[in-house]
Design an enzyme around this catalytic site. Structure first.
Site, short mmCIF file in Angstrom:
data_model
loop_
_atom_site.label_atom_id
_atom_site.label_comp_id
_atom_site.label_asym_id
_atom_site.label_seq_id
_atom_site.Cartn_x
_atom_site.Cartn_y
_atom_site.Cartn_z
N GLU A 159 0.82 -1.22 0.00
CA GLU A 159 0.00 0.00 0.00
C GLU A 159 0.85 1.27 0.00
O GLU A 159 0.33 2.37 0.13
CB GLU A 159 -0.95 0.00 1.21
CG GLU A 159 -2.18 -0.85 1.03
CD GLU A 159 -1.87 -2.32 0.82
OE1 GLU A 159 -2.28 -2.85 -0.25
OE2 GLU A 159 -1.23 -2.94 1.67
N ASN A 213 -1.57 -7.90 -3.63
CA ASN A 213 -2.27 -7.06 -4.61
C ASN A 213 -1.29 -6.21 -5.40
O ASN A 213 -0.22 -5.84 -4.91
CB ASN A 213 -3.26 -6.14 -3.89
CG ASN A 213 -2.57 -5.20 -2.92
OD1 ASN A 213 -2.16 -5.61 -1.84
ND2 ASN A 213 -2.42 -3.94 -3.29
N ASP A 265 -8.19 -5.44 -4.37
CA ASP A 265 -7.20 -5.66 -3.31
C ASP A 265 -7.26 -7.10 -2.80
O ASP A 265 -7.24 -7.35 -1.61
CB ASP A 265 -7.38 -4.67 -2.16
CG ASP A 265 -6.32 -4.84 -1.07
OD1 ASP A 265 -5.15 -5.06 -1.40
OD2 ASP A 265 -6.68 -4.76 0.13
#
Length: 604
Positions: free
Chosen positions: A205, A289, A331
């Site tokens: 992220e 992801n 995700d």
């Protein structure tokens, strides 16, 4: 049904009946007991690896605790870590010593099991860089350690791997494996195989580039590193790479399936579990992801995100890869455990890899070739109808694909998936996989994102909420051959966020986010025992033989992690989009549990 499993090997209250919010659905397990062969076992009664064995079965053959006496379990000792953060992973037991790794600051505690109450032998404090706390995505957790060659080896949040002398607590070596300046942290449990320590990174992220590497066990020097995005040379793809499906064949797909140089910010990290097949000398792992969450900012298949990859242990060269979902728009990390087991499948013995996925499907692959043998839903799923076994591709519902500037509602499962990192267990006695599942859905909107090194790089607004059916968690016993559930225990209020343990006494242990530690019958799911701990359980139960020859079961209690962090006072329960969207699903958690950090050991 024939089965060959790759298996290796401390004042209580009367436990009460199952409350209405926890119920099980039962069907008889087929009567034939599978054949069992132990391959590369660990010392009987000890726990040297984060998942118990190389195959990620989380099965222990210990059988002193059975379905008929488990209701007599009581607490025999507790120990506070002094940290009220998320306690993932599990302790190790080597000889008469238990080893506990804490969340940040990642202290290692050695406990003498031969002393009443378990006296501390020593404390190792690695003192990681505190800047890592500010960049960790989803709590400052640690998922455990490995033991080998007289060393306890584990990772610190600031992207270092350390080896500690198991007898003295002295540091043997410390290696920097990542860079917190660009957002890399390490939360996964390393796996030691032969003379190598296998490590992967976190930070998907924050626009990092995912990798997996091997360190030399004796020196800590890097032996090889394989990236999961980029040209074949970086990904360690050569002439021996033979994916089963056409969709996964081609040159430099880790670069060409990304726009421009987006692959350099492509996520696809390895923060979950590693498996190892000693016969093939291959490691297996799943990737996370792709970065960024807004799929329209990275048009293409985005290889090798959301994939299962097989690599040679010796040099890290890839043998095959299977991308579960191209161009992920939800995700759906697939860093979950890959359980290795030989079973009779389709009328003949096959070397299987079983992967209960975040996508909501249980995937069964031939681990020699990467062929998809089955893929069936184990929780409510609507992003895809199913999988085509001939092409290996999902049959997607186009109305559930997310994109820039549009709000897509009621996507199931949510970004936390139908299960998370919390590992399943497989019992060769029943032939069943015991899956700790989630049932949450979400609304998802792709938004603008700009990359600044070491800062969040998301590109989506997400709101999660409970899925259909009136429950959020479920312990499911899954038959991987028939590709269907055999029984389940539904947990109404919260997702299951602990790992599972299966034992030779046909008892399955797991914990709940509101702090119940439970034991059920492996064959029918009937609840046999429960104990209320002081905080929510997101750790993984383990079992061992004490110096007195008696079997014990241990588990951490300490709410936290991505979903459990909503229990922290610093996280507001009023904004459903907070904590990357999980508050909408977890807003009631503060009423049921509070932060803690405790080791519980149970025995007779």
């Amino acid at each position: 049904m024939a089965v060959t499993a790759i298996v290796a090997l401390w004042g209580c209250q009367k436990q009460e009946a199952t409350p209405p919010e926890s119920r099980h659905q039962t069907h008889a397990v087929p009567g034939q007991v599978p054949r069992v062969q132990l391959i590369a076992p660990l010392p009987q009664g000890e726990w040297h690896l984060p998942t118990g064995d190389y195959a990620n079965t989380r099965f222990s053959p210990l059988d002193q605790i059975t379905t008929t006496n488990v209701d007599q379990l009581k607490v025999v000792t507790t120990m506070s870590t002094g940290l009220n953060r998320g306690h993932e992973g599990s302790p190790l037991v080597v000889g008469d010593t238990m080893y506990v790794v804490t969340p940040y600051p990642n202290n290692l505690i050695a406990v003498d099991l031969s002393q009443p109450g378990g006296a501390m032998k020593w404390l190792y404090e690695p003192r990681p860089d505190p800047r890592a706390v500010g960049i960790a995505c989803c709590d400052v957790v640690n998922r455990g350690a490995s033991y080998a060659d007289g060393k306890i080896v584990y990772n610190t949040l600031d992207a270092h791997t350390v080896a500690v002398d198991a007898l003295t607590g002295k540091e043997v070596w410390r290696t920097r494996v990542g860079n917190i300046e660009i957002g890399e942290t390490v939360t996964m449990a390393p796996l030691v195989i032969k003379d190598k320590v296998i490590v992967g990174n976190s930070g998907g992220e924050l626009g990092v580039r995912g990798w997996i590497l091997a360190l030399d066990l004796k020196t800590g020097e890097e032996a090889w590193r394989a990236y999961n995005t980029g040209p074949d040379e970086d990904v360690r793809i050569g002439p021996d790479f033979k994916p089963f499906y056409d969709k996964d064949r081609g040159q430099d797909l880790g670069e060409k399936t990304w726009p421009g140089d987006q692959w350099q910010l492509g996520g696809s990290t390895v923060w979950g579990w590693i498996s190892y097949d000693p016969e093939q000398d291959l490691i297996f792992y799943g990737t996370g992801n792709p970065g960024v969450w807004n799929a329209d900012l990275r048009i293409g298949d985005n290889k090798w995100s959301v994939s299962i990859i097989a690599r040679r242990l010796e040099d890290g060269m890839a043998k095959w890869a299977y991308q579960i979902s191209a161009h992920d728009a939800w995700d759906y990390d697939e860093i979950m455990e890959n359980v290795l087991v030989d079973m009779e499948f389709g009328g003949r013995m096959r070397k299987l890899l079983i992967h209960p996925g975040r996508t909501g499907f249980v995937f069964v692959l031939d681990r020699e070739t990467g062929e998809l043998l089955s893929a069936e839903k184990f929780q409510p799923v609507n992003w895809a109808h199913g999988y085509d076994l001939k092409t290996g591709k999902p049959d997607e519902d186009p109305s559930k694909r997310t994109g820039y500037g549009k709000v897509v509602r009621n996507i199931c499962p949510s970004s936390t998936g139908a299960k998370e990192f919390n590992p399943s267990a497989f019992s060769p006695r029943t032939g069943l996989l015991y899956i700790p599942a989630h049932n949450t859905c979400m609304d998802y909107e792709g938004i603008e994102a700009n990359y600044i090194a070491g800062t969040p790089y998301l590109g989506a607004d997400v709101r999660m909420y409970p899925g259909p059916g009136g429950y959020q968690g479920e312990l499911m016993a899954w038959d991987p051959v028939k590709a269907k559930p055999v029984w389940s225990v539904k947990e109404k209020d919260f997702p299951l966020y602990s790992g599972v343990l299966a034992t030779g006494g046909d008892v399955v242990f797991y914990g709940t986010m509101d702090g119940w530690f439970k034991a059920v019958d492996a064959r029918n799911g009937a609840e046999l025992w429960r104990f209320k701990t002081g905080s929510g359980i997101i750790g993984n139960p383990m079992t061992y033989l004490g110096p007195n020859g008696k079997q014990y079961v241990a588990v951490y209690a300490g709410i936290g992690g991505w979903m459990g962090a909503v229990a922290f006072p610093s996280v507001s329960a009023d904004d459903p989009y907070a904590a990357l969207g999980v508050v909408g699903a977890m807003k009631e958690i503060k009423k049921h549990t509070a932060p803690g950090g405790m080791l519980y050991v149970f025995g007779f």
